[in-house]
Design an enzyme around this catalytic site. Structure first.
Site, PDB file in Angstrom:
ATOM      1  N   TYR A 169     -15.637  18.716 -15.647  1.00  0.00           N
ATOM      2  CA  TYR A 169     -16.095  17.335 -15.789  1.00  0.00           C
ATOM      3  C   TYR A 169     -17.134  17.030 -14.718  1.00  0.00           C
ATOM      4  O   TYR A 169     -16.975  17.366 -13.541  1.00  0.00           O
ATOM      5  CB  TYR A 169     -14.889  16.394 -15.673  1.00  0.00           C
ATOM      6  N   ASP A 208      -6.385  20.305 -14.271  1.00  0.00           N
ATOM      7  CA  ASP A 208      -6.680  18.989 -14.823  1.00  0.00           C
ATOM      8  C   ASP A 208      -6.161  18.993 -16.254  1.00  0.00           C
ATOM      9  O   ASP A 208      -6.717  19.659 -17.131  1.00  0.00           O
ATOM     10  CB  ASP A 208      -8.190  18.722 -14.776  1.00  0.00           C
ATOM     11  N   LYS A 236      -7.205   7.907 -19.653  1.00  0.00           N
ATOM     12  CA  LYS A 236      -7.415   8.531 -20.955  1.00  0.00           C
ATOM     13  C   LYS A 236      -6.146   8.471 -21.806  1.00  0.00           C
ATOM     14  O   LYS A 236      -5.675   7.390 -22.125  1.00  0.00           O
ATOM     15  CB  LYS A 236      -7.928   9.951 -20.747  1.00  0.00           C
ATOM     16  N   ARG A 270       0.826  -1.210   0.000  1.00  0.00           N
ATOM     17  CA  ARG A 270       0.000   0.000   0.000  1.00  0.00           C
ATOM     18  C   ARG A 270       0.858   1.256   0.000  1.00  0.00           C
ATOM     19  O   ARG A 270       0.495   2.285  -0.564  1.00  0.00           O
ATOM     20  CB  ARG A 270      -0.940   0.002   1.214  1.00  0.00           C
TER      21      ARG A 270
END
Length: 400
Positions: free
Chosen positions: A111, A184, A209, A58
């Site tokens: 978004y 972003d 993306k 982790r």
């Protein structure tokens, strides 16, 4: 928590960095592609004496670290963090950098998932928000001053209205008010635009993306070049655990190596498609910064290398025409997401931005969003042409 700097991050060429940053060959066998490390835990030399800093999956993983080194090198940052999704990255970053009572000023065409996270999830935690037109710097400054603003949040190009914002000017507005600028950079990718070099404090990506690029992995990333921000974000990532798994990190790294090559093709295809769309009588507006008619064209030329693979189109025939085209293509696939090698088409009002219906972020119902892939551009245009012909072939249809 900052990441060790790789020697390959000093290599100047983007494509060379994409191939080599964080990708040193495996020393025992000489394997050119580093192995994928699936181990959840690591043997310690003694109590508290770690091997190369590795303790538990982790917190650290060699495959994830390689991706993070690669991301930092390409965005010009000193530290990068790879998450299980773009929204997981955003959530962890906001929790690291804000406290209840703080405020976020964000674009009024952000978004839908980002707005949902900030408004409906973190709003319950006491984080306020004000949507504003980011191209209006006076309006941004007023919104920032009106509340205890901690973060100014912008997408450029924006999703899906393709607005272009002056990153350097917005950074000054944010910094003058003691706030941080978050960009972003998903639509542009590190190949076309580097917000940190323009004054931004934090860069966010949905690596699902363009960075992953093949529609086969979900992920997100945060990149910074400030040690204090890196320490805060790294702590929350470790404490919350919204990390990318080893295989996801590997797939993202593999995609990232060809980002520059792909973005050149995405951009060239989108430019040709946008110019074709501009001549079509069915079209009300073509939203693409590569067109001289786009209000952000000159600014995009200044802060981007090319104009990207995303186009939004509005139709004179309204919702019915948009729906008819969206449901009539074969090379363009009707689907969520963007940035893959295949061309995708999206009807944002009912798909990616359904969560902002009824708000000032609502998307026009006559708009479709195109993610131009790397296919032959003649085939993309032919596919759109046959879909457009169906608008005329079906007058009066409701499109529902």
């Amino acid at each position: 928590m900052s990441l060790p700097e790789s020697p390959s991050s000093k290599i100047p060429g983007f494509n060379t960095r994409a191939v080599h940053a964080g990708q040193e060959f495996e020393p025992r066998t000489g394997a050119v592609v580093p192995p994928v490390h699936f181990s959840s835990t690591y043997a310690q030399e003694a109590i508290g004496v770690l091997r190369a800093g590795y303790e538990y999956g982790r917190g650290t993983n060699p495959t994830r670290d390689s991706l993070q080194d690669q991301l930092a090198a390409l965005e010009g940052g000193t530290a990068a963090f790879s998450f299980s999704s773009g929204l997981a990255a955003e959530d962890s970053m906001i929790r690291a950098l804000t406290r209840p009572g703080d405020h976020i000023v964000l674009g009024n065409d952000a978004y839908g998932g980002t707005y949902r996270l900030i408004s409906r999830v973190l709003g319950e935690w006491g984080i306020g928000n004000t949507p504003v037109d980011m191209s209006n710097l006076d309006a941004v400054a007023a919104a920032v001053a009106a509340s205890k603003t901690r973060l100014v949040w912008v997408e450029t190009p924006s999703n899906p209205m393709m607005k272009i914002t002056d990153i350097a000017a917005l950074a000054k507005v944010a910094h003058d008010a003691g706030a941080l600028l978050v960009v972003d950079n998903t639509f542009a990718s590190p190949y076309l635009q580097n917000p940190l070099a323009l004054g931004a404090d934090v860069v966010v990506h949905s690596t699902t993306k363009y960075i992953g690029g093949h529609s086969d992995v979900v992920g997100g990333a945060i990149i910074v070049n400030d040690a204090e921000l890196a320490e805060k974000i790294g702590f929350v990532q470790f404490a919350v655990g919204a990390i990318s798994g080893p295989m996801d990190a590997f797939l993202t790294t593999r995609g990232l190596k060809t980002l520059g090559v792909r973005m050149d093709r995405h951009s060239d295809n989108a430019q040709a498609v946008a110019e074709w769309l501009l001549q079509r009588p069915e079209v009300e507006a073509v939203l693409y910064p590569g067109l001289p008619s786009h209000p952000g064209h000159e600014l995009a030329k200044k802060q981007m290398k090319k104009f990207g693979g995303m186009i939004s189109v509005q139709f004179k025939g309204g919702e019915a025409a948009a729906r008819k085209v969206a449901e009539s293509t074969s090379v363009f696939t009707l689907a969520e997401s963007l940035g893959g090698i295949e061309s995708l088409m999206n009807y944002p009002s009912e798909m990616t931005h359904a969560s902002v219906k009824g708000t000032e972020l609502a998307v026009p119902v006559n708009l479709i969003r195109l993610s131009c892939g790397i296919e032959d551009v003649e085939d993309l245009i032919a596919d759109l042409e046959q879909a457009f012909s169906r608008i005329e072939a079906a007058p009066g249809e409701s499109g529902s």
